[in-house]
Write a protein that holds these residues in place. Structure first.
Motif, PDB file in Angstrom:
ATOM      1  N   TYR A  21     -24.658  25.373 -39.217  1.00 23.74           N
ATOM      2  CA  TYR A  21     -25.567  25.251 -38.442  1.00 23.74           C
ATOM      3  C   TYR A  21     -25.954  25.478 -36.741  1.00 23.74           C
ATOM      4  CZ  TYR A  21     -28.276  21.491 -34.986  1.00 23.74           C
ATOM      5  OH  TYR A  21     -29.089  20.584 -34.313  1.00 23.74           O
ATOM      6  N   TYR A  22     -24.567  25.734 -36.376  1.00 24.96           N
ATOM      7  CA  TYR A  22     -24.410  25.998 -34.343  1.00 24.96           C
ATOM      8  C   TYR A  22     -24.769  28.264 -34.988  1.00 24.96           C
ATOM      9  CZ  TYR A  22     -21.966  21.573 -33.611  1.00 24.96           C
ATOM     10  OH  TYR A  22     -21.589  20.482 -33.168  1.00 24.96           O
ATOM     11  N   ASP A  23     -24.510  28.228 -36.332  1.00 26.89           N
ATOM     12  CA  ASP A  23     -24.860  29.580 -36.043  1.00 26.89           C
ATOM     13  C   ASP A  23     -26.474  29.633 -35.754  1.00 26.89           C
ATOM     14  OD1 ASP A  23     -24.916  32.558 -36.912  1.00 26.89           O
ATOM     15  OD2 ASP A  23     -23.598  32.446 -38.334  1.00 26.89           O
ATOM     16  N   LYS A  24     -27.320  29.049 -36.717  1.00 30.49           N
ATOM     17  CA  LYS A  24     -28.536  28.755 -37.102  1.00 30.49           C
ATOM     18  C   LYS A  24     -28.932  29.050 -35.342  1.00 30.49           C
ATOM     19  CE  LYS A  24     -29.940  26.651 -39.862  1.00 30.49           C
ATOM     20  NZ  LYS A  24     -30.739  25.768 -41.020  1.00 30.49           N
ATOM     21  N   LYS A  25     -28.279  27.875 -35.267  1.00 24.90           N
ATOM     22  CA  LYS A  25     -28.579  27.494 -33.806  1.00 24.90           C
ATOM     23  C   LYS A  25     -28.918  28.492 -32.588  1.00 24.90           C
ATOM     24  CE  LYS A  25     -31.464  23.740 -34.577  1.00 24.90           C
ATOM     25  NZ  LYS A  25     -32.453  23.533 -33.941  1.00 24.90           N
ATOM     26  N   GLY A  26     -27.660  29.800 -32.853  1.00 27.86           N
ATOM     27  CA  GLY A  26     -27.826  30.791 -31.691  1.00 27.86           C
ATOM     28  C   GLY A  26     -26.212  30.478 -30.957  1.00 27.86           C
ATOM     29  N   PRO A  61     -26.380  20.483 -23.923  1.00 29.60           N
ATOM     30  CA  PRO A  61     -26.978  20.234 -25.096  1.00 29.60           C
ATOM     31  C   PRO A  61     -26.636  21.767 -26.259  1.00 29.60           C
ATOM     32  CG  PRO A  61     -28.283  20.177 -23.316  1.00 29.60           C
ATOM     33  CD  PRO A  61     -27.165  19.786 -23.146  1.00 29.60           C
ATOM     34  N   ILE A  62     -26.885  21.675 -27.318  1.00 32.36           N
ATOM     35  CA  ILE A  62     -26.615  22.892 -28.003  1.00 32.36           C
ATOM     36  C   ILE A  62     -26.755  24.126 -27.910  1.00 32.36           C
ATOM     37  CG2 ILE A  62     -26.719  23.871 -30.192  1.00 32.36           C
ATOM     38  CD1 ILE A  62     -24.926  22.174 -30.316  1.00 32.36           C
ATOM     39  N   LYS A  63     -28.536  23.933 -27.224  1.00 28.28           N
ATOM     40  CA  LYS A  63     -29.212  25.451 -27.143  1.00 28.28           C
ATOM     41  C   LYS A  63     -29.334  25.747 -25.369  1.00 28.28           C
ATOM     42  CE  LYS A  63     -33.814  22.834 -25.439  1.00 28.28           C
ATOM     43  NZ  LYS A  63     -34.347  21.947 -26.093  1.00 28.28           N
ATOM     44  N   ASP A  64     -28.562  25.070 -24.773  1.00 29.63           N
ATOM     45  CA  ASP A  64     -27.925  25.329 -23.317  1.00 29.63           C
ATOM     46  C   ASP A  64     -26.376  26.135 -23.437  1.00 29.63           C
ATOM     47  OD1 ASP A  64     -30.395  24.104 -22.203  1.00 29.63           O
ATOM     48  OD2 ASP A  64     -28.488  22.752 -21.002  1.00 29.63           O
ATOM     49  N   ILE A  65     -25.722  25.676 -24.460  1.00 35.40           N
ATOM     50  CA  ILE A  65     -24.546  26.203 -25.240  1.00 35.40           C
ATOM     51  C   ILE A  65     -24.901  27.878 -25.802  1.00 35.40           C
ATOM     52  CG2 ILE A  65     -22.464  26.351 -26.405  1.00 35.40           C
ATOM     53  CD1 ILE A  65     -22.567  23.503 -26.137  1.00 35.40           C
ATOM     54  N   GLY A  66     -25.587  27.847 -26.099  1.00 39.72           N
ATOM     55  CA  GLY A  66     -26.449  29.010 -27.401  1.00 39.72           C
ATOM     56  C   GLY A  66     -26.743  30.005 -26.085  1.00 39.72           C
ATOM     57  N   LYS A  67     -27.139  29.951 -24.921  1.00 37.45           N
ATOM     58  CA  LYS A  67     -27.233  30.747 -22.969  1.00 37.45           C
ATOM     59  C   LYS A  67     -26.388  31.009 -23.530  1.00 37.45           C
ATOM     60  CE  LYS A  67     -31.963  27.861 -22.038  1.00 37.45           C
ATOM     61  NZ  LYS A  67     -32.309  26.346 -21.245  1.00 37.45           N
TER      62      LYS A  67
END
Lengths: 160, 160
Positions: A21-26, A61-67
């Motif tokens: 799931y993390y991988d999918k979310k970048g 949040p997940i997407k900020d971690i991705g950034k």
DNA sequence: GTTTGACTTAAACCTGAGTTCAAGTCGTAT
DNA sequence: ATACGACTTGAACTCAGGTTTAAGTCAAAC
């Protein structure tokens, strides 16, 4: 040197679905694949996983971690930006810790309220006489007791 | 003496939908109603609202908060149980604070990593020579510097 | 050579904590 | 008497952060 998704999940105390799931979310753009398409983690990836874990536990949040992870992959040009991000996050986290401490203080006041009530056998000792309502002075009464006590726990811990 | 849902929402820093949602979830069994069915909060209700707010900020799920509130309405027979619940919650919260502190420590290590990288103009100062990977000794290097420093912030704060 | 176990994907599902909506009810000010 | 604003409800919707499922691939063990 190389780790499967299952090994990584175990080492990180999570499970494979979550990592996928993390991988999918970048969050895991750095992981390699073998010829069969299976994820092949390397030692250096644990540095990223450590950061992800820290930010996650800090409530980012997940997407900020991705950034942030993507800044990491863009090379030395983003060093200052990465520093600034962590500096900001440090501040956010410090505020959260302070907030938690405030909740702890309140929780301890309530423990004192119930400790004294248990000892008295009734909550009415804290009520305004003639009512079923808590006396508005109760919290101040606690604060006064607290000032005299050597430590909070003597004041709030029932030792039966 | 009496407060509408809107006044309470404002005082508590929330909004009416959230309060109605809490009521639906059983967190506000103590609120009275006027003849038109409108919620009529009284001063004593703020004692409950304070507890709800504290538990919420401590990360307690809505339904567990409801259980506690219902214990409160059952009278002196549940005093010990209420004390024990708060005692347990105090422990949970203390662990959370410790966890946050650990994340702060890690964040500060990473700030140092980026501070030194920014100063050097490149992250490669932390790589194992001949690789693109962070040297496994980096964290220990930070810990050594930390031991020598008077305070963490001198070590990690970029002052440009 | 086939079975086993760990992996792959996309898509559906779940939970918690609200938020929004539609339709309606009051009390007060004009 | 009617319009306004604040209230009421149930039901639908949203969002984050996963979890589960179904169908399939692959390497190694037997």
């Amino acid at each position: 040197m190389n780790y499967s998704i299952g090994e990584v999940a175990e080492k990180m105390g999570t499970n494979t679905s979550t990592l996928r799931y993390y991988d999918k979310k970048g969050l895991l753009p750095f992981v390699d694949r073998d010829t069969a398409g299976r994820r092949k983690f390397k030692d250096n990836d644990f540095n990223f996983l450590e950061v992800i874990d820290c930010l996650k536990k800090s409530g980012v949040p997940i997407k900020d971690i991705g950034k942030f992870i993507n800044l990491c992959l863009q090379g030395d040009g983003t060093l200052q930006e990465r520093y600034d991000y962590l500096d900001k996050e440090e501040n956010v986290l410090e505020k959260k810790v302070q907030e938690m401490q405030d909740q702890l203080d309140f929780l301890r006041f309530k423990k004192w309220y119930y400790k004294t009530s248990v000892e008295a056998g009734t909550e009415t000792i804290h009520f305004t006489p003639g009512t079923n309502f808590v006396d508005p002075g109760t919290h101040n009464q606690y604060r006064a007791k607290l000032k005299q006590a050597k430590n909070v726990h003597d004041l709030i811990n029932l030792k039966n």
